[in-house]
Structures are given as structure tokens and as C-alpha cells.
Design a protein around this motif. Structure first.
Motif, PDB file in Angstrom:
ATOM      1  N   GLN A 108       0.695  48.738 146.156  1.00  0.00           N
ATOM      2  CA  GLN A 108       1.380  47.503 146.535  1.00  0.00           C
ATOM      3  C   GLN A 108       0.445  46.319 146.311  1.00  0.00           C
ATOM      4  O   GLN A 108      -0.769  46.426 146.473  1.00  0.00           O
ATOM      5  CB  GLN A 108       1.805  47.543 148.004  1.00  0.00           C
ATOM      6  CG  GLN A 108       2.814  48.618 148.359  1.00  0.00           C
ATOM      7  CD  GLN A 108       4.215  48.293 147.871  1.00  0.00           C
ATOM      8  OE1 GLN A 108       4.487  47.180 147.431  1.00  0.00           O
ATOM      9  NE2 GLN A 108       5.108  49.268 147.955  1.00  0.00           N
ATOM     10  N   TRP A 110      -0.696  42.618 147.539  1.00  0.00           N
ATOM     11  CA  TRP A 110      -0.703  41.740 148.699  1.00  0.00           C
ATOM     12  C   TRP A 110      -1.451  40.454 148.360  1.00  0.00           C
ATOM     13  O   TRP A 110      -2.470  40.482 147.676  1.00  0.00           O
ATOM     14  CB  TRP A 110      -1.399  42.410 149.878  1.00  0.00           C
ATOM     15  CG  TRP A 110      -0.603  43.479 150.560  1.00  0.00           C
ATOM     16  CD1 TRP A 110      -0.438  44.766 150.152  1.00  0.00           C
ATOM     17  CD2 TRP A 110       0.129  43.352 151.778  1.00  0.00           C
ATOM     18  NE1 TRP A 110       0.339  45.462 151.047  1.00  0.00           N
ATOM     19  CE2 TRP A 110       0.705  44.611 152.061  1.00  0.00           C
ATOM     20  CE3 TRP A 110       0.349  42.299 152.677  1.00  0.00           C
ATOM     21  CZ2 TRP A 110       1.490  44.849 153.183  1.00  0.00           C
ATOM     22  CZ3 TRP A 110       1.129  42.536 153.795  1.00  0.00           C
ATOM     23  CH2 TRP A 110       1.693  43.793 154.043  1.00  0.00           C
ATOM     24  N   ASP A 126       4.628  40.216 153.905  1.00  0.00           N
ATOM     25  CA  ASP A 126       4.964  41.453 153.202  1.00  0.00           C
ATOM     26  C   ASP A 126       4.285  41.522 151.832  1.00  0.00           C
ATOM     27  O   ASP A 126       3.765  40.525 151.333  1.00  0.00           O
ATOM     28  CB  ASP A 126       6.484  41.549 153.018  1.00  0.00           C
ATOM     29  CG  ASP A 126       7.209  41.555 154.358  1.00  0.00           C
ATOM     30  OD1 ASP A 126       6.694  42.216 155.278  1.00  0.00           O
ATOM     31  OD2 ASP A 126       8.263  40.902 154.468  1.00  0.00           O
ATOM     32  N   PRO A 127       4.314  42.704 151.204  1.00  0.00           N
ATOM     33  CA  PRO A 127       3.765  42.807 149.844  1.00  0.00           C
ATOM     34  C   PRO A 127       4.483  41.879 148.873  1.00  0.00           C
ATOM     35  O   PRO A 127       5.630  41.472 149.082  1.00  0.00           O
ATOM     36  CB  PRO A 127       3.994  44.280 149.484  1.00  0.00           C
ATOM     37  CG  PRO A 127       4.074  44.993 150.787  1.00  0.00           C
ATOM     38  CD  PRO A 127       4.724  44.022 151.730  1.00  0.00           C
ATOM     39  N   ILE A 128       3.813  41.557 147.801  1.00  0.00           N
ATOM     40  CA  ILE A 128       4.375  40.691 146.755  1.00  0.00           C
ATOM     41  C   ILE A 128       5.449  41.458 145.982  1.00  0.00           C
ATOM     42  O   ILE A 128       5.252  42.619 145.592  1.00  0.00           O
ATOM     43  CB  ILE A 128       3.271  40.226 145.794  1.00  0.00           C
ATOM     44  CG1 ILE A 128       2.247  39.362 146.533  1.00  0.00           C
ATOM     45  CG2 ILE A 128       3.856  39.465 144.607  1.00  0.00           C
ATOM     46  CD1 ILE A 128       1.023  39.017 145.703  1.00  0.00           C
ATOM     47  N   LEU A 129       6.569  40.801 145.752  1.00  0.00           N
ATOM     48  CA  LEU A 129       7.635  41.373 144.936  1.00  0.00           C
ATOM     49  C   LEU A 129       7.583  40.744 143.552  1.00  0.00           C
ATOM     50  O   LEU A 129       7.591  39.516 143.417  1.00  0.00           O
ATOM     51  CB  LEU A 129       9.003  41.118 145.582  1.00  0.00           C
ATOM     52  CG  LEU A 129       9.226  41.757 146.966  1.00  0.00           C
ATOM     53  CD1 LEU A 129      10.606  41.394 147.491  1.00  0.00           C
ATOM     54  CD2 LEU A 129       9.065  43.280 146.879  1.00  0.00           C
ATOM     55  N   VAL A 130       7.538  41.570 142.528  1.00  0.00           N
ATOM     56  CA  VAL A 130       7.449  41.084 141.148  1.00  0.00           C
ATOM     57  C   VAL A 130       8.861  40.864 140.611  1.00  0.00           C
ATOM     58  O   VAL A 130       9.723  41.732 140.701  1.00  0.00           O
ATOM     59  CB  VAL A 130       6.694  42.081 140.262  1.00  0.00           C
ATOM     60  CG1 VAL A 130       6.605  41.558 138.832  1.00  0.00           C
ATOM     61  CG2 VAL A 130       5.301  42.332 140.833  1.00  0.00           C
ATOM     62  N   GLY A 131       9.077  39.679 140.029  1.00  0.00           N
ATOM     63  CA  GLY A 131      10.380  39.336 139.490  1.00  0.00           C
ATOM     64  C   GLY A 131      10.479  39.593 137.996  1.00  0.00           C
ATOM     65  O   GLY A 131       9.663  40.322 137.422  1.00  0.00           O
ATOM     66  N   GLU A 134       7.677  39.963 134.725  1.00  0.00           N
ATOM     67  CA  GLU A 134       6.413  40.332 135.381  1.00  0.00           C
ATOM     68  C   GLU A 134       5.777  39.152 136.120  1.00  0.00           C
ATOM     69  O   GLU A 134       4.567  39.115 136.312  1.00  0.00           O
ATOM     70  CB  GLU A 134       5.437  40.920 134.350  1.00  0.00           C
ATOM     71  CG  GLU A 134       5.971  42.154 133.650  1.00  0.00           C
ATOM     72  CD  GLU A 134       5.066  42.668 132.563  1.00  0.00           C
ATOM     73  OE1 GLU A 134       4.374  41.832 131.934  1.00  0.00           O
ATOM     74  OE2 GLU A 134       5.036  43.891 132.341  1.00  0.00           O
ATOM     75  N   TRP A 136       5.570  36.580 139.604  1.00  0.00           N
ATOM     76  CA  TRP A 136       5.787  36.656 141.040  1.00  0.00           C
ATOM     77  C   TRP A 136       5.442  35.320 141.694  1.00  0.00           C
ATOM     78  O   TRP A 136       4.722  34.499 141.138  1.00  0.00           O
ATOM     79  CB  TRP A 136       4.974  37.781 141.669  1.00  0.00           C
ATOM     80  CG  TRP A 136       3.502  37.740 141.382  1.00  0.00           C
ATOM     81  CD1 TRP A 136       2.843  38.430 140.394  1.00  0.00           C
ATOM     82  CD2 TRP A 136       2.501  36.987 142.077  1.00  0.00           C
ATOM     83  NE1 TRP A 136       1.502  38.152 140.428  1.00  0.00           N
ATOM     84  CE2 TRP A 136       1.256  37.276 141.452  1.00  0.00           C
ATOM     85  CE3 TRP A 136       2.521  36.111 143.153  1.00  0.00           C
ATOM     86  CZ2 TRP A 136       0.057  36.709 141.879  1.00  0.00           C
ATOM     87  CZ3 TRP A 136       1.319  35.540 143.586  1.00  0.00           C
ATOM     88  CH2 TRP A 136       0.116  35.834 142.952  1.00  0.00           C
ATOM     89  N   LYS A 138       4.723  33.836 145.888  1.00  0.00           N
ATOM     90  CA  LYS A 138       4.566  34.236 147.284  1.00  0.00           C
ATOM     91  C   LYS A 138       4.215  33.033 148.145  1.00  0.00           C
ATOM     92  O   LYS A 138       3.247  32.323 147.884  1.00  0.00           O
ATOM     93  CB  LYS A 138       3.463  35.294 147.392  1.00  0.00           C
ATOM     94  CG  LYS A 138       3.228  35.816 148.798  1.00  0.00           C
ATOM     95  CD  LYS A 138       4.398  36.651 149.279  1.00  0.00           C
ATOM     96  CE  LYS A 138       4.114  37.256 150.644  1.00  0.00           C
ATOM     97  NZ  LYS A 138       5.276  38.016 151.149  1.00  0.00           N
ATOM     98  N   ASN A 164      -2.200  49.989 152.575  1.00  0.00           N
ATOM     99  CA  ASN A 164      -0.936  49.296 152.789  1.00  0.00           C
ATOM    100  C   ASN A 164      -0.484  49.423 154.249  1.00  0.00           C
ATOM    101  O   ASN A 164       0.008  48.450 154.850  1.00  0.00           O
ATOM    102  CB  ASN A 164       0.124  49.872 151.857  1.00  0.00           C
ATOM    103  CG  ASN A 164       1.412  49.083 151.869  1.00  0.00           C
ATOM    104  OD1 ASN A 164       1.456  47.932 151.477  1.00  0.00           O
ATOM    105  ND2 ASN A 164       2.492  49.711 152.333  1.00  0.00           N
TER     106      ASN A 164
END
Length: 201
Positions: A108, A110, A126-131, A134, A136, A138, A164
């Protein structure tokens, strides 16, 4: 394929061709022996052809080995922070942006803020979400209202499942207590892949 990889292949081929040429020249430069007969000359040709094939087989073997190693080698993880730039002036609340490639399964990303004044690490929710593509983004909170002019370090940390869990436990406990004391250090299994130094406005 990178220029370095192409260079390695070219150098290997040059070495092979050079060895073949040297072998051929060496045979051509041998002093003539009047006692040599036709069968000896034919044997010399066969020996040269055999050595040439050996050199070619070796060349093909090493080229195949090179591509096999490349195929089985796991792709390199690449994580970058594209905003803000290093030494930028930033607000207390910012949307940090970046890119990431080849994140290992089970890991994950962060966003972690490191306060240089107090020496603490602050994982951001929360952890970073990749859009798509590729990329992201935050949202993060850098210090408090009293931290104008102070130095911070923004870092993207890749965690294994154990690290994590440490971050998730910290977030849960901090939200329950209503205060964010920070961590004294990064847990084992948390590796920094990107970071920038910033200054609070």
C-alpha cells in the motif's frame, strides 16, 4: 529497452565477431608448410567452421540469457511526487499529487508528513488510491496553524501488510482520541520511495 541494454548487446556482439575475425586471421597468418596436403587444408577449413559455429552458438546463448533475465525480472517500482516541488511554500491543507508504477501486490502507498522540528511521522488517513494513467492525489494536513515558516518533509511510503496495519491502528487510535501524536519512526516494512522538502506558509 534502455540505451544501456542495447549497448550491452552491441558490445557482446562486437566481442564475438572480433573473436571470430582474430581466429580467422590467426589461421591465415600461419607459416606455410610445404608438407601440407589437401586433406590437411580441408581439416583446417572444417576446424575453422567448427570454431565459428561455437562462437555463434555462444553469442546466441548469451543474448537469449540476457532477454530471459529481463523477462523474469520483476518490473521496477516507480513512485514520484509531482506537486509540490522541492522547497516549495505550501499551505496547511494541500492536495499532494504524484504518479506511481508497478506497485507490488500486497503493498500500500501512504502519504506521510515528517516534522523536522519535533521529529515525528504523521501518516495521512487512508492509503493513497491510484487513479487513471497511474496518477494520484491525496489531501493532507501539514502541521498546525502555529507552524508557519517551519520545515516539513512529504514522503510516499510503500508498506507491507504488517506496516500497513501499524498505520491503520495509528489512524484509528488518533481519531478515537481526537489528537495526533505522530509516530517516533517508520515501522519495519515501510520503505520511502519519494520525498520532497517543503516550507509552511
Amino acid at each position: 529497452m534502455t540505451s544501456g541494454e542495447w549497448t550491452s548487446i552491441i558490445v557482446a556482439l562486437i566481442n564475438v565477431v572480433g573473436a571470430i575475425i582474430c581466429a580467422y586471421i590467426g589461421r591465415k597468418n600461419q607459416a606455410p608448410n610445404p608438407e601440407n596436403n589437401v586433406s590437411q587444408k580441408n581439416k583446417a577449413r572444417k576446424d575453422f567452421k567448427r570454431e565459428t559455429r561455437i562462437f555463434l552458438y555462444l553469442a546466441l546463448f548469451f543474448i537469449a540469457l540476457f532477454f530471459l533475465q529481463k523477462a523474469i525480472r520483476p518490473p521496477q517500482t516507480d513512485i514520484r511526487i509531482t506537486y509540490p516541488q522541492n522547497q516549495a511554500l505550501i499551505n496547511r491543507i494541500e492536495n499532494i499529487q504524484g504518479t506511481s508504477r508497478n506497485i507490488p501486490d500486497g503493498s500500500q502507498m501512504w502519504l506521510v508528513i515528517f516534522s523536522k522540528d519535533v521529529g515525528k511521522f504523521y501518516p495521512q488517513e487512508d492509503p493513497i488510491l491510484v487513479g487513471p494513467n497511474e496518477m494520484w492525489s491525496k489531501k493532507c494536513y501539514i502541521g498546525s496553524d502555529r507552524d508557519a515558516g517551519r520545515d516539513f518533509e512529504l514522503m510516499v511510503v510503500l508498506t507491507d501488510p504488517i506496516a500497513n496495519s501499524v498505520f491503520l491502528d495509528y489512524i484509528e487510535e488518533s481519531e478515537s482520541a481526537g489528537k495526533w501524536p505522530g509516530l517516533n519512526g517508520l515501522p519495519e516494512g515501510a520503505d520511502v520511495y519519494a520525498k520532497v522538502n517543503v516550507i509552511r506558509r
